[in-house]
Design a protein around this motif. Sequence first.
Motif, PDB file in Angstrom:
ATOM      1  N   VAL A   1       0.792  -1.147  -0.115  1.00 20.66           N
ATOM      2  CA  VAL A   1      -0.106  -0.029   0.079  1.00 20.66           C
ATOM      3  C   VAL A   1       0.930   1.133  -0.141  1.00 20.66           C
ATOM      4  CG1 VAL A   1      -1.742   1.223   1.554  1.00 20.66           C
ATOM      5  CG2 VAL A   1      -1.915  -1.075   1.136  1.00 20.66           C
TER       6      VAL A   1
ATOM      7  N   ILE B   1      -5.381  -0.787  10.229  1.00 19.00           N
ATOM      8  CA  ILE B   1      -5.560  -1.185   8.816  1.00 19.00           C
ATOM      9  C   ILE B   1      -6.936  -0.483   8.509  1.00 19.00           C
ATOM     10  CG2 ILE B   1      -6.404  -3.135   7.641  1.00 19.00           C
ATOM     11  CD1 ILE B   1      -3.545  -3.439   7.740  1.00 19.00           C
TER      12      ILE B   1
ATOM     13  N   THR C   1      -7.444   1.524   4.801  1.00 24.78           N
ATOM     14  CA  THR C   1      -8.253   1.209   3.903  1.00 24.78           C
ATOM     15  C   THR C   1      -9.115   2.383   3.594  1.00 24.78           C
ATOM     16  OG1 THR C   1      -8.029  -1.142   4.755  1.00 24.78           O
ATOM     17  CG2 THR C   1      -9.698  -0.652   3.373  1.00 24.78           C
TER      18      THR C   1
ATOM     19  N   THR D   1      -3.448   8.318   6.180  1.00 23.45           N
ATOM     20  CA  THR D   1      -2.973   7.060   5.807  1.00 23.45           C
ATOM     21  C   THR D   1      -1.674   6.934   6.671  1.00 23.45           C
ATOM     22  OG1 THR D   1      -3.443   7.499   3.380  1.00 23.45           O
ATOM     23  CG2 THR D   1      -1.622   5.994   3.747  1.00 23.45           C
TER      24      THR D   1
ATOM     25  N   ILE E   1      -7.147  -0.553  -2.075  1.00 28.20           N
ATOM     26  CA  ILE E   1      -8.174  -1.005  -1.223  1.00 28.20           C
ATOM     27  C   ILE E   1      -8.365  -2.321  -0.980  1.00 28.20           C
ATOM     28  CG2 ILE E   1     -10.575  -1.023  -0.917  1.00 28.20           C
ATOM     29  CD1 ILE E   1     -10.698   1.741  -2.751  1.00 28.20           C
TER      30      ILE E   1
ATOM     31  N   GLY F   1      -5.838  -3.814   1.607  1.00 33.68           N
ATOM     32  CA  GLY F   1      -6.059  -3.117   2.937  1.00 33.68           C
ATOM     33  C   GLY F   1      -7.162  -4.105   3.516  1.00 33.68           C
ATOM     34  N   ILE F   2      -8.294  -4.508   2.792  1.00 37.35           N
ATOM     35  CA  ILE F   2      -9.188  -5.398   3.263  1.00 37.35           C
ATOM     36  C   ILE F   2      -8.438  -6.656   3.489  1.00 37.35           C
ATOM     37  CG2 ILE F   2     -11.290  -6.819   2.470  1.00 37.35           C
ATOM     38  CD1 ILE F   2     -11.985  -4.075   0.856  1.00 37.35           C
TER      39      ILE F   2
END
Length: 483
Positions: free
Chosen positions: A288, A346, A350, A375, A461, A464-465
């Motif tokens: 990320v 997290i 995300t 972020t 994204i 992140g999930i």
Amino acid sequence: MGNTQVKTGDVAASDLRVVPIIISFVVAGFIGLFSETALNMALTNLIENFGIHETTAQWLTTGYLLTLGILVPVSGLIMQWFTTRQLFITALVASIIGTFIAAIAPSFSVLMIARVVQAIGTALLLPLMFNTILMIVPPHKRGRIMGIIGLVIMFAPAVGPTISGLILKSLSWHWIFWISLPLLIGALIFGWIFMQNVTNPTKPKIDILSIVLSTFGFGGIVFGFSSAGEGGGWGSATVIVSMIIGAVSLLFFTIRQLKMEQPVLNLRAFKYPMFTIGLLLVVVCMMVILSSMILLPLYLQTSLSLSTFAAGLLLLPGGIINGILSPVMGGLFDKFGPKWLVTIGIVIVTGAMFGFSTITIETSSAFIIALHIITMVGVSMVMMPAQTNGLNQLPRELYPDGTAIMNTLQQVAGAIGTAVAISILSSGAEGFMSTVEDKANPLNPLLAFTAGIQDAFVFAIIMGIVGLVVALFIKRVKVEHPM
């Protein structure tokens, strides 16, 4: 534990100068990692100066990461062959030589060679730094110290674009390296005076086949992803062959390590569940972060038409806040453990990526600053707590291997994240342009580029999930092995 409670390396534990040792690593690490993203802000200048495509310029970052991906896996072995002082001094000398070559580079190819030499220095320094901290700092204080190290690892790449933007406002890109050079020389002198040996080299047998398999394995995977990002597309022969060679080599490397009495990289570290979970979270974070680090400067300079300096200034508040928060989060980890810090972190990251996926050519600077700060707050809550918790579970003899595995996969993840982001950006922009009727309209390429940026953040994204699902399983490690 034998005599390690009384003596660490060739220095008695009571005689260890812990603070100067940590300062030596922090200064050297900061400059090394600063250069990892400092050139991102100069990519536009380099594309114009050398007449290269943006996907070729990306190799200045990916080539750097590729070198780390090849060298860091064998760092566990290297640390068992040489003393702390020898490795520290070698790492700094390589960084100084690479920085000097970059400062005088007349062409893209020379600059590329310089980046590889710089990366050799960083590849030695990063695992050595983590291993040394684990050896000299007791477990109950590691969160705060790792937080300070986190300040370096996250703060340096975060402020890299800002400082380079400031330099590029009035000087050429060569000065990014000329300014780094005296700081590296200063770090070498400081380390020469204060660095102590904290481990006893055991000089295990070197297995050449393992090193070859590791090189083709990690190198092939990174090269494959990078070639896809460079515009060859995922179906090109280069990408497919590189991926297959990488995957097969890694498979044979893994089988060989598990069968050897003295493996080059001891994969038994994966038997410790919190180490594996911490590693997965760090990998997600690096994907990320490094994809964002390459997308944002390109977006700010292309879609919003900002100067390098203005673009750098927009990314400064997030970098500073991350640097301030890393030691704070380390302290909170020491007190409360990783569970809530990591999970909330997290979610925050995300959410910020979701915000970035909505940006357009009309998006305000304030919105970008806010998202970048959010972020960086989230990242400070995830990276060091997950990493420290994971390494804490390992027994002392697996510290060199644990740090090597974690640093290797961080770099590989960074290279993959960067390559995938650039690849999605390119294909998204091309897809947009194929749908417009008036291709001569100068606004359309800008809109196409922005559409590509939005697509690339959707990838962030998804990562992140994935991280959020992994974070649900994290638990605090009770450290049973003494110092």
